[in-house]
Design a protein around this motif. Structure first.
Motif, mmCIF file in Angstrom:
data_model
loop_
_atom_site.group_PDB
_atom_site.id
_atom_site.type_symbol
_atom_site.label_atom_id
_atom_site.label_comp_id
_atom_site.label_asym_id
_atom_site.label_seq_id
_atom_site.Cartn_x
_atom_site.Cartn_y
_atom_site.Cartn_z
ATOM 1 N N PHE A 302 0.851 -1.207 0.000
ATOM 2 C CA PHE A 302 0.000 0.000 0.000
ATOM 3 C C PHE A 302 0.876 1.242 0.000
ATOM 4 N N GLN A 305 -3.108 7.371 0.925
ATOM 5 C CA GLN A 305 -3.647 8.027 2.130
ATOM 6 C C GLN A 305 -4.619 7.107 2.867
ATOM 7 N N LYS A 306 -4.570 7.212 4.197
ATOM 8 C CA LYS A 306 -5.548 6.507 5.031
ATOM 9 C C LYS A 306 -6.040 7.495 6.074
ATOM 10 N N SER A 307 -7.355 7.401 6.358
ATOM 11 C CA SER A 307 -7.966 8.340 7.295
ATOM 12 C C SER A 307 -7.228 8.336 8.633
ATOM 13 N N TYR A 309 -4.230 8.536 9.370
ATOM 14 C CA TYR A 309 -2.804 8.197 9.233
ATOM 15 C C TYR A 309 -2.073 9.137 8.271
ATOM 16 N N GLU A 314 2.582 0.550 3.420
ATOM 17 C CA GLU A 314 2.484 -0.724 4.139
ATOM 18 C C GLU A 314 3.357 -1.755 3.425
ATOM 19 N N ARG A 324 3.274 -0.892 9.028
ATOM 20 C CA ARG A 324 2.607 0.313 8.531
ATOM 21 C C ARG A 324 3.421 1.528 8.971
#
Ligand SMILES: [Zn+2]
Length: 407
Positions: A302, A305-307, A309, A314, A324
């Protein structure tokens, strides 16, 4: 003498008394004729009749004896033929068995050589493993060499030679098993010291959980078909490989060359809401743009973008282990890329829910966050076993594509 001659005379008298002169009247067409048969004539006729009878009896007996002899000879010939046929069948059976054993031994030898090469390379097996195997044998009946008594001692020499070969092969198999067990034990200790449960890891891997796992080549059950000792060897190799691969996959490398906030994992007050919240990773404060490094070898799965983070990378290390890296300011890796331990994958930043430039580092085991501290603080001896395992697993991984292609 006198009694004997008188006895003879007595029998002669009795014999003579049987024959007396007879006179027979025969009437034909009114004429009467006299026929006189004297005792002498009677005796002669009786003698001739006796001789004829005797001769006939003799011939009959001869024919009978001849028949008996002939049938005996015939039976003997038949028995000989049967014996020859049986012997030929036995030899054919031996030959078949010899060919079968030879093919079996050949297949086993191929498997042993392959395992030896895959897991130990060209280096000789540790010599202490041999004595360990001897000491280990009574406790593990599966490790004992196969019985070679299954081969008939009356077999031809080539079959005996095969039996000896089989015994040697079994000894080598036991030696290899001991070496495998020795290595697995080392990996097991290291894995346990890193806070993981070796038994659960092997169980999960056997059940097909825990990420990509490249087992040794071969059809399932093939080792079983090759015998008990091969099945035991296969089981030990599986266990060793799971433990070593897990060891390699454990992210024990520094994700950034800055000091970590060692108290940051666990429940703490949220810097934004002030409420108690689980912090599932470790924080590494440092200057913006500080290189972020893969904590173990693996594949980038991965980049984006992650909410909460912000920018995230990853990396999947196999065996169900994932790392991560969050709040990044930039990426230096792509999805699908194979990365080495210590290779830069991103740049430190303050994206997402972040109060300042820092790395948020998380380790997940089968999807559940675990405290990475033990991994990062692994002791030198554990790291040494890990480095050793990495070298071996790396060599195996390098050989894997060629083997997959061959399959
Ligand atoms: Zn954090």
């Amino acid at each position: 003498m006198s009694s004997q001659s008188s006895g003879l005379r007595h029998w002669r008298e009795r014999f003579s008394a049987l024959f007396q002169d007879h006179e027979i009247f025969i009437r034909t067409h009114g004429h009467v004729r006299f026929l006189r048969i004297s005792a002498v004539w009677q005796k002669r006729v009786a003698l001739i009749a006796g001789l004829v009878l005797f001769a006939w009896a003799g011939v009959t007996l001869a024919v009978f004896v001849n028949q008996l002899l002939t049938s005996g000879e015939r039976a003997e010939v038949a028995a000989k033929q049967a014996a020859t046929a049986a012997s030929e069948a036995r030899i054919a059976k031996y030959r078949d068995r010899v060919a079968e054993i030879a093919a079996d031994l050949d297949e086993r030898q191929g498997q042993l050589e392959e395992w030896k090469k895959d897991y130990f390379g060209d280096e000789p097996l540790p010599t202490d493993a041999k004595s360990a195997a001897a000491a280990d044998a009574p406790a593990d009946p599966a490790a004992k060499p196969l019985e070679t008594s299954a081969i008939d001692p009356r077999l031809p020499p080539e079959a005996q030679a095969l039996a000896r070969l089989e015994a040697r092969q079994e000894a080598f198999s036991a030696h290899l098993l001991a070496a495998v067990k020795g290595r697995a034990a080392k990996a097991e200790v290291a894995v346990a010291q890193l806070g993981l449960d070796p038994t659960a890891l092997v169980r999960n891997a056997a059940a097909g959980r825990g990420g990509p796992f490249i087992p040794f080549r071969g059809r399932p059950g093939q080792a079983d078909a090759l015998g008990k000792s091969f099945a035991a060897l296969e089981g030990a190799l599986f266990r060793m490989e799971v433990l070593e691969r897990t060891l390699v996959a454990i992210p024990s490398g520094q994700p950034a060359h800055v000091l970590m906030l060692s108290s940051s994992y666990g429940y703490r007050s949220d810097p934004f809401t002030g409420a108690g919240a689980m912090h599932a990773g470790l924080d590494f404060p440092g200057p913006l743009g500080t290189p972020i490094l893969a904590a173990a070898p693996g594949r980038v799965t991965f980049v984006g973008q992650k909410s909460g983070y912000g920018n995230v990378v990853e990396v999947d290390h196999g065996q169900g282990i994932l790392t991560r890296y969050a709040h990044l300011s930039g990426f230096t890796s792509r999805v699908g890329e194979q990365v080495a331990a210590g290779q830069q994958i991103a740049k430190m930043g303050s994206t997402g829910r972040s109060t300042g430039s820092h790395l948020h580092f998380e380790v997940r085991l089968n999807g559940v966050a675990v405290n990475p501290r033990r991994f990062l603080e692994a002791k030198a001896d554990v790291l040494e076993v890990k480095a050793d395992a990495r070298q071996r697993v790396g060599a195996l991984a390098a050989a894997a594509p060629a083997r997959r292609g061959a399959r």
